[in-house]
Design a protein around this motif. Structure first.
Motif, PDB file in Angstrom:
ATOM      1  N   GLY A   1       0.789  -1.227   0.000  1.00  0.00           N
ATOM      2  CA  GLY A   1       0.000   0.000   0.000  1.00  0.00           C
ATOM      3  C   GLY A   1       0.813   1.265   0.000  1.00  0.00           C
ATOM      4  N   TRP A   2       2.095   1.186  -0.400  1.00  0.00           N
ATOM      5  CA  TRP A   2       2.936   2.382  -0.430  1.00  0.00           C
ATOM      6  C   TRP A   2       2.909   3.019  -1.807  1.00  0.00           C
ATOM      7  N   PRO A   3       2.946   4.340  -1.895  1.00  0.00           N
ATOM      8  CA  PRO A   3       3.141   4.999  -3.199  1.00  0.00           C
ATOM      9  C   PRO A   3       4.587   4.835  -3.646  1.00  0.00           C
ATOM     10  N   ILE A   4       4.808   4.813  -4.944  1.00  0.00           N
ATOM     11  CA  ILE A   4       6.163   4.620  -5.458  1.00  0.00           C
ATOM     12  C   ILE A   4       6.665   5.843  -6.220  1.00  0.00           C
ATOM     13  N   GLY A   5       5.895   6.904  -6.258  1.00  0.00           N
ATOM     14  CA  GLY A   5       6.307   8.125  -6.941  1.00  0.00           C
ATOM     15  C   GLY A   5       6.400   9.286  -5.977  1.00  0.00           C
ATOM     16  N   SER A   6       7.315  10.197  -6.247  1.00  0.00           N
ATOM     17  CA  SER A   6       7.534  11.359  -5.380  1.00  0.00           C
ATOM     18  C   SER A   6       6.800  12.582  -5.916  1.00  0.00           C
ATOM     19  N   GLY A   7       5.595  12.357  -6.435  1.00  0.00           N
ATOM     20  CA  GLY A   7       4.835  13.488  -6.947  1.00  0.00           C
ATOM     21  C   GLY A   7       4.520  14.508  -5.882  1.00  0.00           C
ATOM     22  N   MET A   8       4.370  14.062  -4.627  1.00  0.00           N
ATOM     23  CA  MET A   8       4.056  15.013  -3.559  1.00  0.00           C
ATOM     24  C   MET A   8       5.221  15.967  -3.313  1.00  0.00           C
ATOM     25  N   VAL A   9       6.461  15.495  -3.519  1.00  0.00           N
ATOM     26  CA  VAL A   9       7.613  16.377  -3.338  1.00  0.00           C
ATOM     27  C   VAL A   9       7.722  17.355  -4.500  1.00  0.00           C
ATOM     28  N   GLU A  10       7.497  16.853  -5.717  1.00  0.00           N
ATOM     29  CA  GLU A  10       7.564  17.735  -6.882  1.00  0.00           C
ATOM     30  C   GLU A  10       6.500  18.825  -6.800  1.00  0.00           C
ATOM     31  N   SER A  11       5.293  18.455  -6.379  1.00  0.00           N
ATOM     32  CA  SER A  11       4.244  19.464  -6.245  1.00  0.00           C
ATOM     33  C   SER A  11       4.555  20.421  -5.116  1.00  0.00           C
ATOM     34  N   ALA A  12       5.233  19.945  -4.056  1.00  0.00           N
ATOM     35  CA  ALA A  12       5.603  20.827  -2.945  1.00  0.00           C
ATOM     36  C   ALA A  12       6.562  21.909  -3.423  1.00  0.00           C
ATOM     37  N   ASN A  13       7.521  21.542  -4.253  1.00  0.00           N
ATOM     38  CA  ASN A  13       8.440  22.543  -4.779  1.00  0.00           C
ATOM     39  C   ASN A  13       7.702  23.600  -5.602  1.00  0.00           C
ATOM     40  N   LYS A  14       6.712  23.178  -6.362  1.00  0.00           N
ATOM     41  CA  LYS A  14       5.965  24.125  -7.187  1.00  0.00           C
ATOM     42  C   LYS A  14       5.071  25.020  -6.333  1.00  0.00           C
ATOM     43  N   VAL A  15       4.381  24.416  -5.353  1.00  0.00           N
ATOM     44  CA  VAL A  15       3.397  25.169  -4.577  1.00  0.00           C
ATOM     45  C   VAL A  15       4.064  26.104  -3.584  1.00  0.00           C
ATOM     46  N   VAL A  16       5.050  25.597  -2.846  1.00  0.00           N
ATOM     47  CA  VAL A  16       5.636  26.370  -1.751  1.00  0.00           C
ATOM     48  C   VAL A  16       6.696  27.340  -2.261  1.00  0.00           C
ATOM     49  N   MET A  17       7.607  26.859  -3.081  1.00  0.00           N
ATOM     50  CA  MET A  17       8.768  27.664  -3.439  1.00  0.00           C
ATOM     51  C   MET A  17       8.638  28.346  -4.790  1.00  0.00           C
ATOM     52  N   GLN A  18       8.387  27.575  -5.846  1.00  0.00           N
ATOM     53  CA  GLN A  18       8.431  28.146  -7.187  1.00  0.00           C
ATOM     54  C   GLN A  18       7.317  29.160  -7.432  1.00  0.00           C
ATOM     55  N   ALA A  19       6.138  28.940  -6.875  1.00  0.00           N
ATOM     56  CA  ALA A  19       5.012  29.840  -7.136  1.00  0.00           C
ATOM     57  C   ALA A  19       5.277  31.252  -6.647  1.00  0.00           C
ATOM     58  N   ARG A  20       6.158  31.432  -5.668  1.00  0.00           N
ATOM     59  CA  ARG A  20       6.395  32.771  -5.128  1.00  0.00           C
ATOM     60  C   ARG A  20       7.817  33.253  -5.325  1.00  0.00           C
ATOM     61  N   LEU A  21       8.793  32.356  -5.317  1.00  0.00           N
ATOM     62  CA  LEU A  21      10.187  32.780  -5.334  1.00  0.00           C
ATOM     63  C   LEU A  21      10.850  32.663  -6.705  1.00  0.00           C
ATOM     64  N   LYS A  22      10.147  32.129  -7.698  1.00  0.00           N
ATOM     65  CA  LYS A  22      10.761  31.967  -9.018  1.00  0.00           C
ATOM     66  C   LYS A  22       9.933  32.657 -10.086  1.00  0.00           C
TER      67      LYS A  22
END
Length: 409
Positions: free
Chosen positions: A278-299
């Motif tokens: 029952g584990w996810p095997i993709g790091s989509g949550m990390v990639e989306s975190a970079n977009k939502v938290v950092m890139q949307a405001r600092l880039k």
């Protein structure tokens, strides 16, 4: 007529300010909070226009930047204090962590443009609850800092504690296999199930297919899809044997890189077992975190940040994306009140020391202007016969002897 010097405005204190919790600006509390929220969401110039449109307050871009970054510095200080709760009763306590069956944690790095044409790596950690029936993550929370790996892992401990990573019955760590990510997992949950991001493994196999086509080798059109299906549903054993054949028959740098990279992480590529658990095997949550938290405001377009302004903005972005803005703002108010109270106490001590110093100087000044005879020692009045009695031979009598009549006449 003498005039008294008026103290500077920044040293004055009006007691009603603290009672009403007024910010140290010309804005009322609601306007101040709204300004900081907009500065956290939007570029500072655009935020100034929105403040004028929504609240009817004309304010400069520099003022929006100053107020937003000041709030970010306070939020960063509070989060750092929560990561190091040295006091028995900390000022900003964390809520009790829930006990969850399965939790997922992921880490990655993203680049942010800095002043001077250089780039800095912002490290990101994301924590989420796992739904084992769908192998999807939910209830995400984030923590990001522009810092080296050891300091980042130390500062992220508050979010790790808050999400109950230590109390969770099972934890998986999905990442791209970098060395500093392994140290991050070792420091917070060493027994976590470590999973190499499937998309990262697919990237190495895609480079093999691309270089093979560029070198003129026959690579079937569906070769990449077939090997990825094999890796996802059967594991890495047959893929490793296939890459060994490629290395012998078609020596390519991409094949050597894939073999070396996969060889160190075979235990993290057992995707059939991970999916069965029952584990996810993709790091989509990390990639989306970079977009939502950092890139949307600092880039944004044309943005270049001072290094000292990145972490305050990341602290505000984290509180906003974690949906904890109201809690964070209340903690910031408490921090400001404590800070102002400490400043008032320090100024009071400084005034007392200054008054004592002025009093000593005044006393010394008076003493220096008096004649020296003022400080000459005066003869002490001793009991017994005076000088005249000694000269004329008179005898002194006590009051008791006179009453008894025993004195000589």
């Amino acid at each position: 007529m003498t005039t008294r010097a008026v103290p500077p405005a920044d040293t004055a204190f009006f007691p009603l300010d603290e009672q009403l919790q007024l910010p140290p600006t010309a804005l009322l509390p609601h306007a101040h909070q709204s300004l900081v929220r907009l500065g956290t969401h939007l570029p500072f110039g655009q935020a100034a226009k929105e403040v004028q449109a929504l609240l009817g307050i004309r304010i400069s871009e520099a003022s929006v930047r100053r107020c937003t970054l000041q709030a970010g510095q306070i939020a960063e200080a509070i989060q750092s204090e929560q990561a190091h709760p040295e006091a028995a009763r900390p000022r900003f306590p964390l809520p009790a962590a829930p006990v969850v069956e399965q939790m997922a944690m992921g880490s990655d790095g993203g680049m942010v443009p800095l002043r001077g044409g250089i780039w800095g790596e912002v490290k990101m950690a994301v924590f989420a609850q796992v739904n084992p029936s769908t192998a999807k993550t939910e209830q995400h929370s984030y923590f990001a800092r522009l810092a080296d790996a050891s300091i980042f892992a130390d500062l992220a401990s508050a979010e790790v504690t808050r999400r109950g990573i230590a109390q969770a019955r099972q934890v998986c760590a999905i990442q791209d296999g970098a060395e500093w990510l392994q140290g991050f997992v070792d420091g917070h949950r060493h027994d976590a199930v470590r999973i190499l991001d499937f998309a990262h493994a697919a990237h190495y196999l895609g480079q093999v297919a691309e270089q093979g086509q560029q070198q003129g080798y026959h690579v079937p059109a569906r070769w990449l899809n077939v090997v990825l299906h094999e890796l996802k549903h059967a594991g890495p054993e047959r893929i490793m044997r296939h890459l060994q054949w490629w290395k012998r028959a078609r020596p390519l740098p991409a094949v050597t890189d894939a073999l070396r990279y996969f060889g160190k992480r075979l235990a993290q590529m057992n995707y059939p077992q991970f999916q069965a658990q029952g584990w996810p095997i993709g790091s989509g949550m990390v990639e989306s975190a970079n977009k939502v938290v950092m890139q949307a405001r600092l880039k944004g377009a044309g943005m270049h940040w001072e290094p000292g302004n990145v972490n305050p903005m990341l602290a505000l972005r984290g509180e906003m994306c974690n949906e904890r803005w109201e809690e964070s703002w209340q903690y910031q108010q408490r921090w400001r009140n404590d800070h102002h109270h400490g400043q008032r106490q320090q100024r009071s001590l400084q005034r007392r020391a200054r008054c004592a110093q002025e009093l000593r100087a005044l006393i010394l000044h008076i003493c220096l202007r008096l004649p020296s005879s003022t400080f000459a020692p005066q003869p002490s009045s001793r009991k017994g016969r005076t000088e005249g009695q000694k000269r004329w031979g008179r005898q002194t009598f006590s009051h008791r002897m006179l009453q008894d009549g025993s004195a000589k006449k």
